[in-house]
Enzyme design. Sequence first.
Site, PDB file in Angstrom:
ATOM      1  N   SER A  72       0.847  -1.200   0.000  1.00 34.35           N
ATOM      2  CA  SER A  72       0.000   0.000   0.000  1.00 34.35           C
ATOM      3  C   SER A  72       0.875   1.241   0.000  1.00 34.35           C
ATOM      4  O   SER A  72       1.671   1.465   0.914  1.00 34.35           O
ATOM      5  CB  SER A  72      -0.892   0.019   1.228  1.00 34.35           C
ATOM      6  OG  SER A  72      -1.468   1.312   1.333  1.00 34.35           O
TER       7      SER A  72
ATOM      8  N   HIS B  14      -1.136  -1.324  -4.279  1.00 35.79           N
ATOM      9  CA  HIS B  14      -2.438  -1.022  -3.674  1.00 35.79           C
ATOM     10  C   HIS B  14      -2.500   0.480  -3.402  1.00 35.79           C
ATOM     11  O   HIS B  14      -1.602   1.052  -2.773  1.00 35.79           O
ATOM     12  CB  HIS B  14      -2.568  -1.814  -2.371  1.00 35.79           C
ATOM     13  CG  HIS B  14      -3.890  -1.716  -1.689  1.00 35.79           C
ATOM     14  ND1 HIS B  14      -4.995  -2.437  -2.092  1.00 35.79           N
ATOM     15  CD2 HIS B  14      -4.298  -0.981  -0.624  1.00 35.79           C
ATOM     16  CE1 HIS B  14      -6.017  -2.161  -1.289  1.00 35.79           C
ATOM     17  NE2 HIS B  14      -5.624  -1.259  -0.397  1.00 35.79           N
TER      18      HIS B  14
ATOM     19  N   ASP C 164      -4.747   3.479  -1.790  1.00 36.55           N
ATOM     20  CA  ASP C 164      -5.837   3.747  -0.844  1.00 36.55           C
ATOM     21  C   ASP C 164      -6.372   5.161  -1.044  1.00 36.55           C
ATOM     22  O   ASP C 164      -5.660   6.133  -0.779  1.00 36.55           O
ATOM     23  CB  ASP C 164      -5.321   3.596   0.589  1.00 36.55           C
ATOM     24  CG  ASP C 164      -5.146   2.131   0.963  1.00 36.55           C
ATOM     25  OD1 ASP C 164      -6.128   1.379   0.847  1.00 36.55           O
ATOM     26  OD2 ASP C 164      -4.034   1.748   1.353  1.00 36.55           O
TER      27      ASP C 164
ATOM     28  N   MET D 162      -9.032   7.937   0.104  1.00 34.09           N
ATOM     29  CA  MET D 162      -9.870   8.279   1.270  1.00 34.09           C
ATOM     30  C   MET D 162     -10.404   9.695   1.130  1.00 34.09           C
ATOM     31  O   MET D 162      -9.656  10.605   0.760  1.00 34.09           O
ATOM     32  CB  MET D 162      -9.030   8.213   2.543  1.00 34.09           C
ATOM     33  CG  MET D 162      -8.355   6.877   2.751  1.00 34.09           C
ATOM     34  SD  MET D 162      -7.392   6.926   4.271  1.00 34.09           S
ATOM     35  CE  MET D 162      -6.679   5.289   4.241  1.00 34.09           C
TER      36      MET D 162
ATOM     37  N   HIS E 113      -8.345   0.964  -3.953  1.00 35.18           N
ATOM     38  CA  HIS E 113      -9.310   0.716  -2.866  1.00 35.18           C
ATOM     39  C   HIS E 113     -10.000   2.039  -2.550  1.00 35.18           C
ATOM     40  O   HIS E 113      -9.381   2.947  -1.995  1.00 35.18           O
ATOM     41  CB  HIS E 113      -8.515   0.165  -1.671  1.00 35.18           C
ATOM     42  CG  HIS E 113      -9.304  -0.051  -0.432  1.00 35.18           C
ATOM     43  ND1 HIS E 113      -8.719  -0.249   0.807  1.00 35.18           N
ATOM     44  CD2 HIS E 113     -10.646  -0.124  -0.215  1.00 35.18           C
ATOM     45  CE1 HIS E 113      -9.648  -0.432   1.713  1.00 35.18           C
ATOM     46  NE2 HIS E 113     -10.836  -0.343   1.135  1.00 35.18           N
TER      47      HIS E 113
ATOM     48  N   MET F 137     -12.180   4.246  -0.494  1.00 32.79           N
ATOM     49  CA  MET F 137     -12.831   4.463   0.806  1.00 32.79           C
ATOM     50  C   MET F 137     -13.548   5.803   0.706  1.00 32.79           C
ATOM     51  O   MET F 137     -13.112   6.823   1.242  1.00 32.79           O
ATOM     52  CB  MET F 137     -11.788   4.434   1.928  1.00 32.79           C
ATOM     53  CG  MET F 137     -11.320   3.002   2.220  1.00 32.79           C
ATOM     54  SD  MET F 137      -9.753   2.944   3.105  1.00 32.79           S
ATOM     55  CE  MET F 137      -8.642   3.094   1.726  1.00 32.79           C
TER      56      MET F 137
ATOM     57  N   MET G  12     -11.492  -6.296   5.136  1.00 31.06           N
ATOM     58  CA  MET G  12     -10.619  -5.407   5.908  1.00 31.06           C
ATOM     59  C   MET G  12     -10.289  -6.078   7.232  1.00 31.06           C
ATOM     60  O   MET G  12     -11.183  -6.563   7.934  1.00 31.06           O
ATOM     61  CB  MET G  12     -11.306  -4.069   6.168  1.00 31.06           C
ATOM     62  CG  MET G  12     -11.473  -3.176   4.942  1.00 31.06           C
ATOM     63  SD  MET G  12      -9.933  -2.790   4.085  1.00 31.06           S
ATOM     64  CE  MET G  12      -9.000  -1.953   5.373  1.00 31.06           C
TER      65      MET G  12
ATOM     66  N   ASP H 122      -6.432  -6.684   4.161  1.00 30.52           N
ATOM     67  CA  ASP H 122      -5.823  -5.354   4.173  1.00 30.52           C
ATOM     68  C   ASP H 122      -5.887  -4.790   5.589  1.00 30.52           C
ATOM     69  O   ASP H 122      -6.983  -4.584   6.121  1.00 30.52           O
ATOM     70  CB  ASP H 122      -6.620  -4.473   3.186  1.00 30.52           C
ATOM     71  CG  ASP H 122      -6.092  -3.063   3.048  1.00 30.52           C
ATOM     72  OD1 ASP H 122      -5.044  -2.751   3.636  1.00 30.52           O
ATOM     73  OD2 ASP H 122      -6.747  -2.281   2.326  1.00 30.52           O
ATOM     74  N   GLY H 123      -4.697  -4.572   6.170  1.00 33.28           N
ATOM     75  CA  GLY H 123      -4.627  -3.955   7.490  1.00 33.28           C
ATOM     76  C   GLY H 123      -3.865  -4.824   8.471  1.00 33.28           C
ATOM     77  O   GLY H 123      -4.302  -5.941   8.779  1.00 33.28           O
TER      78      GLY H 123
HETATM   79  C1  DX5 Z   1      -6.333   1.172   5.672  1.00 30.62           C
HETATM   80  C2  DX5 Z   1      -5.861   0.907   4.262  1.00 30.62           C
HETATM   81  C3  DX5 Z   1      -4.755  -0.046   4.178  1.00 30.62           C
HETATM   82  C4  DX5 Z   1      -3.527   0.359   4.929  1.00 30.62           C
HETATM   83  C5  DX5 Z   1      -2.781  -0.866   5.336  1.00 30.62           C
HETATM   84  O1  DX5 Z   1      -7.370   2.069   5.610  1.00 30.62           O
HETATM   85  O2  DX5 Z   1      -6.918   0.417   3.475  1.00 30.62           O
HETATM   86  O3  DX5 Z   1      -4.427  -0.367   2.839  1.00 30.62           O
HETATM   87  O4  DX5 Z   1      -2.694   1.203   4.188  1.00 30.62           O
HETATM   88  O5  DX5 Z   1      -1.684  -0.450   6.061  1.00 30.62           O
HETATM   89  P1  DX5 Z   1      -0.929  -1.362   7.109  1.00 30.62           P
HETATM   90  O6  DX5 Z   1      -0.357  -2.504   6.327  1.00 30.62           O
HETATM   91  O7  DX5 Z   1       0.097  -0.416   7.636  1.00 30.62           O
HETATM   92  O8  DX5 Z   1      -1.925  -1.792   8.126  1.00 30.62           O
HETATM   93 ZN    ZN Z   2      -6.525  -0.509   1.370  1.00 27.54          ZN
END
Ligand code: DX5
Ligand code: ZN
Length: 216
Positions: free
Chosen positions: A9, A34, A36, A38, A67, A69, A138, A176-177
């Site tokens: 990510s 990946h 993200d 937001m 992804h 969000m 998630m 993811d996470g």
């Molecule tokens: C969280 C994201 C993830 C995040 C994962 O909202 O969707 O992709 O970047 O990060 P790590 O691996 O640090 O938990």
């Molecule tokens: Zn993500």
Amino acid sequence: MNTPVVAPSLLAADHGAFAQGVRAVEEAGLTWLHLDIMDGHFVPNISFGPQVVADLRPLTRLHFDVHLMLSHPDRYVAAFAKAGAERLTVHVEAEHDMAKTLAAIRSAGLKAGIAMNPDADPRRVLPFLDDVDLVLCMTVFPGFGGQSFMPSVLPSLRLIAAERTRLGLDFRLEVDGGINAETGRLCRDAGADTLVAGTAFFKAPDRPAFVRALTA
Ligand code: DX5
Ligand code: ZN
């Protein structure tokens, strides 16, 4: 069985030097990135938008696993398709018509993914399994990197993996996470084949070794 994929990510990379982050992923021998996205509404954080994706596109051939969000992901399908996303994943918790959004993603020529938060009833994704290329479970509440993995999600993974087998489908099952070598193993054993890793990848002293541990 899908071959295991590690998707770092970019959220965990230096946001002033995304091109270097992309290079680090390539140098680790990986093929996915990946991204993200937001909106500060669906989640309490703001990351980056389609312009960043578009500007990274000519720098790499990595598969862009985006992804979303966002409270209204349906409004941004065209923008991310134009920016060079290859896969768009949208949440069951967002405000949109899931069937229509998945159809819009596929008719834009992209792979479609459905995501759910760690506290979601996994049965919410079952009606859509025929219409997706990926299911994202998630393993933290979305919004921030660097959180701790939630093992309570493992039964959802097992349920979705069992349905995939029962129905003879081949969508990817992504987590993811909080994914590291140890939690990644738990997820692989529960049926996940696509592992997003932000912090653990970018902070790994030996990234190729980290990737080998996740894909073994
Ligand atoms: C969280 C994201 C993830 C995040 C994962 O909202 O969707 O992709 O970047 O990060 P790590 O691996 O640090 O938990
Ligand atoms: Zn993500």
